[in-house]
Design an enzyme around this catalytic site. Structure first.
Site, PDB file in Angstrom:
ATOM      1  N   ASP A  12       0.990  -0.949   0.333  1.00 35.41           N
ATOM      2  CA  ASP A  12      -0.164  -0.143  -0.291  1.00 35.41           C
ATOM      3  C   ASP A  12       0.454   1.224   0.176  1.00 35.41           C
ATOM      4  O   ASP A  12       1.036   1.871   1.094  1.00 35.41           O
ATOM      5  CB  ASP A  12      -1.290  -0.250   1.394  1.00 35.41           C
ATOM      6  N   ASP A  61      -5.834  -6.318  -6.173  1.00 30.29           N
ATOM      7  CA  ASP A  61      -6.818  -5.621  -5.751  1.00 30.29           C
ATOM      8  C   ASP A  61      -8.238  -4.709  -5.954  1.00 30.29           C
ATOM      9  O   ASP A  61      -7.911  -3.788  -6.046  1.00 30.29           O
ATOM     10  CB  ASP A  61      -6.760  -5.585  -3.743  1.00 30.29           C
ATOM     11  N   LEU A  62      -8.125  -4.854  -7.137  1.00 27.63           N
ATOM     12  CA  LEU A  62      -9.304  -4.127  -7.738  1.00 27.63           C
ATOM     13  C   LEU A  62     -10.345  -3.712  -7.275  1.00 27.63           C
ATOM     14  O   LEU A  62     -11.585  -3.061  -7.029  1.00 27.63           O
ATOM     15  CB  LEU A  62      -9.398  -5.044  -9.281  1.00 27.63           C
ATOM     16  N   LYS A  63     -11.065  -4.950  -6.311  1.00 26.30           N
ATOM     17  CA  LYS A  63     -12.562  -4.677  -5.628  1.00 26.30           C
ATOM     18  C   LYS A  63     -13.377  -4.220  -7.091  1.00 26.30           C
ATOM     19  O   LYS A  63     -14.507  -3.275  -6.893  1.00 26.30           O
ATOM     20  CB  LYS A  63     -13.100  -3.435  -5.018  1.00 26.30           C
ATOM     21  N   PRO A  68     -21.253  -6.052 -16.028  1.00 31.43           N
ATOM     22  CA  PRO A  68     -21.141  -6.987 -15.902  1.00 31.43           C
ATOM     23  C   PRO A  68     -19.718  -7.406 -17.715  1.00 31.43           C
ATOM     24  O   PRO A  68     -18.765  -7.756 -16.920  1.00 31.43           O
ATOM     25  CB  PRO A  68     -21.635  -7.553 -16.558  1.00 31.43           C
ATOM     26  N   ASN A  69     -19.967  -6.396 -18.357  1.00 31.48           N
ATOM     27  CA  ASN A  69     -18.990  -6.465 -19.462  1.00 31.48           C
ATOM     28  C   ASN A  69     -17.846  -5.806 -18.644  1.00 31.48           C
ATOM     29  O   ASN A  69     -16.881  -6.656 -19.595  1.00 31.48           O
ATOM     30  CB  ASN A  69     -19.719  -5.107 -21.010  1.00 31.48           C
ATOM     31  N   THR A 119     -13.471  -4.519   5.897  1.00 30.75           N
ATOM     32  CA  THR A 119     -12.746  -5.106   7.679  1.00 30.75           C
ATOM     33  C   THR A 119     -12.764  -3.530   7.934  1.00 30.75           C
ATOM     34  O   THR A 119     -12.309  -3.953   8.845  1.00 30.75           O
ATOM     35  CB  THR A 119     -11.037  -5.601   7.095  1.00 30.75           C
TER      36      THR A 119
END
Length: 236
Positions: A12, A61-63, A68-69, A119
């Site tokens: 990070d 870690d793109l979240k 959807p496409n 978290t």
């Protein structure tokens, strides 16, 4: 599990130079790194390719939380980079998660993991966005959706690992950010736990960030985390 893979170091950082300095300090002691939105934006996908070329595994870690496409396109791009894990947001629902899983089929070794509840969030935070249940109940609800969508596993805090393992079985990947060493500050994590507690409850991987990357000696800090995971074994 190989401890160099079980512990994922969160890079990070705001720039490539600081991230690379940590990687150089840790050397062969760590094989798995998390690259999130900050570092990816600052250093670009070329840095991810560099890590993979150096024999490191990357948790991207793109979240992902888009139509959807668009999610499918991002997952394919992640696969082309050679990463081992990519995250999609469980709150996106079955359609988004299924699109991510389908897009990953042509990328051997790429696992799609669903983020459940970050978290830093508490029950009160969930109530603010109209979710009346506890964090644990919401985590389990999204984990069920992720399982039905074909995701390889989930991201959740150490507090939810035990019920998740009972729900998802032995094959699911459960990655836990928010781990801290005994006595250390949990920082912004509202639902923290120690590495040992997370792994004992069934976590397959633990994500550790500043307690290692901001330590005066990152390698010694990594050894302390390993010692916590194997308290009867002297770290090497």
């Amino acid at each position: 599990m190989d401890p160099t893979r079980q512990i994922i170091i969160a890079l990070d950082h705001a720039n490539r130079q600081d991230a690379q300095a940590v990687i150089d300090r840790l050397g062969d002691a760590c094989r798995f790194y998390k690259v999130g939105l900050e570092l990816l934006t600052a250093a670009g996908p070329e840095f991810v390719r560099h890590l993979v070329a150096q024999g490191k595994e990357v948790f991207l870690d793109l979240k992902l939380f888009e139509i959807p496409n668009s999610v499918a396109g991002a997952v394919r791009a992640a696969g082309e980079l050679g990463v081992s894990m990519v995250t999609v947001h469980g709150m996106g629902g079955t359609g988004i998660m299924s699109a991510a899983v389908d897009a990953a089929r042509d990328c051997p070794g790429l696992r799609v993991l669903a983020l459940t509840v970050v978290t830093s969030m508490t029950d009160a935070d969930l109530a603010d966005i109209g979710v009346p249940d506890t964090a644990e109940a919401q985590v389990l609800r999204l984990a069920r959706l992720a399982e039905r969508a074909g995701c390889h596993g989930v991201i959740a805090s150490p507090r939810e690992v035990a019920p998740l393992r009972a729900l998802l079985g032995s094959d699911a990947v459960i990655v836990t950010p928010g781990v801290t060493l005994p006595g250390a500050s949990p920082a912004e994590h509202a639902r923290p736990g120690t590495p040992l507690a997370a792994v004992t409850d069934g976590a397959s991987h633990v994500v550790v960030g500043r307690s290692i990357t901001r330590a005066p000696d990152p390698l010694s800090a990594l050894r302390r985390v390993r010692a916590d995971l194997s308290p009867t074994t002297t770290p090497r």
